[in-house]
Design a protein around this motif. Structure first.
Motif, mmCIF file in Angstrom:
data_model
loop_
_atom_site.group_PDB
_atom_site.id
_atom_site.type_symbol
_atom_site.label_atom_id
_atom_site.label_comp_id
_atom_site.label_asym_id
_atom_site.label_seq_id
_atom_site.Cartn_x
_atom_site.Cartn_y
_atom_site.Cartn_z
ATOM 1 N N ALA A 42 -30.680 -23.895 60.638
ATOM 2 C CA ALA A 42 -30.772 -22.679 60.771
ATOM 3 C C ALA A 42 -31.910 -22.521 61.934
ATOM 4 N N LEU A 43 -32.462 -23.439 62.255
ATOM 5 C CA LEU A 43 -33.356 -23.002 63.471
ATOM 6 C C LEU A 43 -32.791 -23.852 64.627
ATOM 7 N N GLN A 44 -31.975 -22.948 65.392
ATOM 8 C CA GLN A 44 -31.385 -23.399 66.603
ATOM 9 C C GLN A 44 -31.947 -22.839 67.854
ATOM 10 N N PRO A 45 -31.761 -23.615 68.941
ATOM 11 C CA PRO A 45 -32.204 -23.069 70.105
ATOM 12 C C PRO A 45 -31.378 -21.950 70.697
ATOM 13 N N GLY A 46 -32.005 -20.965 71.617
ATOM 14 C CA GLY A 46 -31.410 -19.980 72.106
ATOM 15 C C GLY A 46 -32.207 -18.758 71.972
ATOM 16 N N SER A 47 -31.857 -17.827 72.736
ATOM 17 C CA SER A 47 -32.694 -16.536 72.920
ATOM 18 C C SER A 47 -32.463 -15.480 71.855
ATOM 19 N N SER A 48 -31.322 -15.633 71.035
ATOM 20 C CA SER A 48 -31.117 -14.673 70.181
ATOM 21 C C SER A 48 -32.137 -14.424 69.146
ATOM 22 N N PRO A 49 -32.476 -13.045 69.072
ATOM 23 C CA PRO A 49 -33.892 -12.828 67.934
ATOM 24 C C PRO A 49 -33.201 -12.681 66.583
ATOM 25 N N TYR A 50 -34.061 -13.838 65.690
ATOM 26 C CA TYR A 50 -33.537 -13.684 64.326
ATOM 27 C C TYR A 50 -34.645 -14.345 63.527
ATOM 28 N N GLU A 51 -34.742 -14.094 62.168
ATOM 29 C CA GLU A 51 -35.618 -14.574 61.335
ATOM 30 C C GLU A 51 -35.107 -15.211 60.178
ATOM 31 N N VAL A 52 -35.889 -16.039 59.542
ATOM 32 C CA VAL A 52 -35.420 -16.718 58.292
ATOM 33 C C VAL A 52 -36.422 -16.536 57.326
ATOM 34 N N ILE A 53 -35.773 -15.911 56.319
ATOM 35 C CA ILE A 53 -36.475 -15.565 55.147
ATOM 36 C C ILE A 53 -36.309 -16.384 54.048
ATOM 37 N N ILE A 54 -37.135 -17.367 53.611
ATOM 38 C CA ILE A 54 -37.178 -18.176 52.372
ATOM 39 C C ILE A 54 -37.793 -17.378 51.210
ATOM 40 N N SER A 55 -37.073 -17.336 50.323
ATOM 41 C CA SER A 55 -37.464 -16.443 48.837
ATOM 42 C C SER A 55 -37.457 -17.670 48.075
ATOM 43 N N GLU A 82 -43.371 -25.498 55.355
ATOM 44 C CA GLU A 82 -44.598 -25.370 56.446
ATOM 45 C C GLU A 82 -44.617 -26.876 57.270
ATOM 46 N N GLU A 83 -43.621 -27.679 56.975
ATOM 47 C CA GLU A 83 -43.569 -28.725 57.875
ATOM 48 C C GLU A 83 -42.957 -28.364 59.253
ATOM 49 N N PHE A 84 -42.100 -27.155 59.149
ATOM 50 C CA PHE A 84 -41.593 -26.812 60.299
ATOM 51 C C PHE A 84 -42.381 -25.989 61.513
ATOM 52 N N ALA A 85 -43.452 -25.491 60.947
ATOM 53 C CA ALA A 85 -44.095 -24.493 61.707
ATOM 54 C C ALA A 85 -43.653 -23.772 62.702
ATOM 55 N N ASP A 86 -42.561 -23.112 62.400
ATOM 56 C CA ASP A 86 -41.546 -22.236 63.233
ATOM 57 C C ASP A 86 -41.926 -20.505 62.954
ATOM 58 N N PRO A 87 -42.286 -20.011 63.900
ATOM 59 C CA PRO A 87 -42.652 -18.433 63.873
ATOM 60 C C PRO A 87 -41.402 -17.805 63.235
#
Length: 410
Positions: free
Chosen positions: A28-41, A54-59
């Motif tokens: 789900a964390l792919q390179p590119g400029s498209s603005p998106y968010e990943v919601i973990i519920s 937390e291992e990913f530390a991706d904004p």
């Protein structure tokens, strides 16, 4: 779209699957400029799910914990309430995005605006219970077509609800926030019933009418557990692990009442799908009628797929069934024949040749040659490596003709 509003929100409701979620997040964390968010519920997991995130530390990742165990429907609602995107898509915590899919989806949304988008996801069976991983990949049509959702929904109902997964339902289907807000305004929430994705398959068409079929998969549906038995067998072995999981699932819906037209003596698992359809019908009576759901076909599917009761039992019980709804024996027998054929056709989708019977192998070979589907018998042991190995980098972007998309009617 404001500068703070992402184009897309990816919802990943999860519970006790940290060992799978890690690989889903990798895709789900792919390179590119498209603005998106990943919601973990995180549905109050106790297996280190938060630590994996937390291992990913991706904004782009936004983690939320429900604080208490919720049923599946409420967990989906909780996840959606955190989303900020203009479009929303949900995937499972054992699913995956194909390389390049998110950038391609952003380009499609910008060039071909629609209320919802659809594709048939490919499949990956995780290694489980001594069985190896197995993947199934379709050859894409690579044409963007317009779908008449009301027509498809009513056709699915005529077949007893079979085919609901050929409708956009948020799960593996991006849906506009406007459409979801319209449903929330009507009912107070978006997800209903014990099968929220099935409910949306029929609740969204009256609101948006059409969607775009992208004609090629953007995601892979992960199958983590192989069901060891059918509901009919479950009755004979109520102490099995599968029976216990089923009881736990429905116990979380404390006080929930299935639609009163359905027999409460039937296994709840069998009533799950028709209940979701009937709730959608009641919500949109000007579009759907109760007669749109073919109960003869519904029973044919129960007999064929779920091995619940025999054909002879259903025929003998026809008078009792007719007290609740329309039931036609000839139609039941015809649909049973069709479902048996379809079951043979589909039985190989997540079953490698080594696990198929003689006739299944023959049918599998013929069917794949006709439809140019590709089945892989040897796969990596996690879904992230699977999509990298069998799709390659930026796979989707190379195959979807964005500039010359064909707009027709499915």
């Amino acid at each position: 779209m404001t500068s703070s509003q992402p184009l897309l929100s990816i919802l990943i409701p999860t519970r006790e699957r940290a060992h799978r979620l890690r690989y889903t997040l990798q895709t789900a964390l792919q390179p590119g400029s498209s603005p998106y968010e990943v919601i973990i519920s995180d549905n109050d997991s106790q297996d280190g799910t938060r630590q994996v995130v937390e291992e990913f530390a991706d904004p782009r990742i936004r983690y939320f914990n429900t604080g208490a165990r919720l049923n599946m429907c409420d967990n989906f609602e909780f996840a959606l309430n955190q989303a900020k995107g203009r479009y929303v898509i949900a995937i499972g915590d054992d699913d995956a995005f194909i390389p390049g899919a998110l950038q391609t989806m952003a380009e499609v949304i910008e060039r071909h605006p629609a209320s919802a988008y659809f594709w048939a996801p490919d499949s990956y069976r995780w290694p489980s219970e001594g069985k190896p991983a197995f993947g199934y990949v379709r050859a894409g049509k690579v044409q963007i077509t317009e779908m008449d959702l009301i027509q498809i929904a009513k056709k699915s109902m005529r077949w007893g609800g079979v085919g609901y997964n050929w409708l956009p339902r948020l799960y593996h289907s991006p849906v506009s926030r406007d459409a979801l807000d319209a449903l929330r305004e009507r009912t107070g929430r978006v997800f209903h019933s014990t099968a929220p994705d099935v409910f949306l398959s029929y609740a969204l068409p009256p609101l948006i009418r059409t969607a775009l079929n992208l004609g090629t998969a953007m995601t892979v549906n992960g199958i983590s557990e192989v069901r060891p038995m059918t509901p009919g067998e479950q009755e004979r072995d109520p102490k099995s692990a599968y029976a216990r999981r089923t009881r736990r699932f429905f116990s979380e819906y404390s006080g929930y009442q299935m639609h009163d037209i359905l027999d409460p003596n039937d296994p709840e698992l069998l009533n799950l799908y028709p209940d979701a359809i009937l709730k959608s019908i009641e919500l949109f009576p000007k579009v759907y009628q109760q007669s749109d759901l073919n109960f003869s076909a519904m029973w044919a599917y129960r007999v064929t797929r779920w091995k619940y009761r025999s054909i002879l039992e259903i025929v003998r019980n026809r008078k009792a069934l007719r007290q609740d709804y329309s039931f036609r024996v000839v139609d039941f027998l015809f649909r049973t024949l069709c479902f048996n054929f379809a079951t043979l056709r589909a039985s190989n989708r997540l079953v490698p040749p080594s696990e198929q019977g003689r006739w299944e192998r023959l049918f599998d070979t013929v069917w794949r040659r006709i439809h140019r589907n590709v089945a892989f018998g040897t796969c990596p042991e996690n879904i992230a490596e699977f999509v990298q190995q069998f799709y390659g980098p930026q796979e989707v972007g190379h195959h979807l003709p964005l500039e010359t998309a064909h707009m027709g009617t499915l």
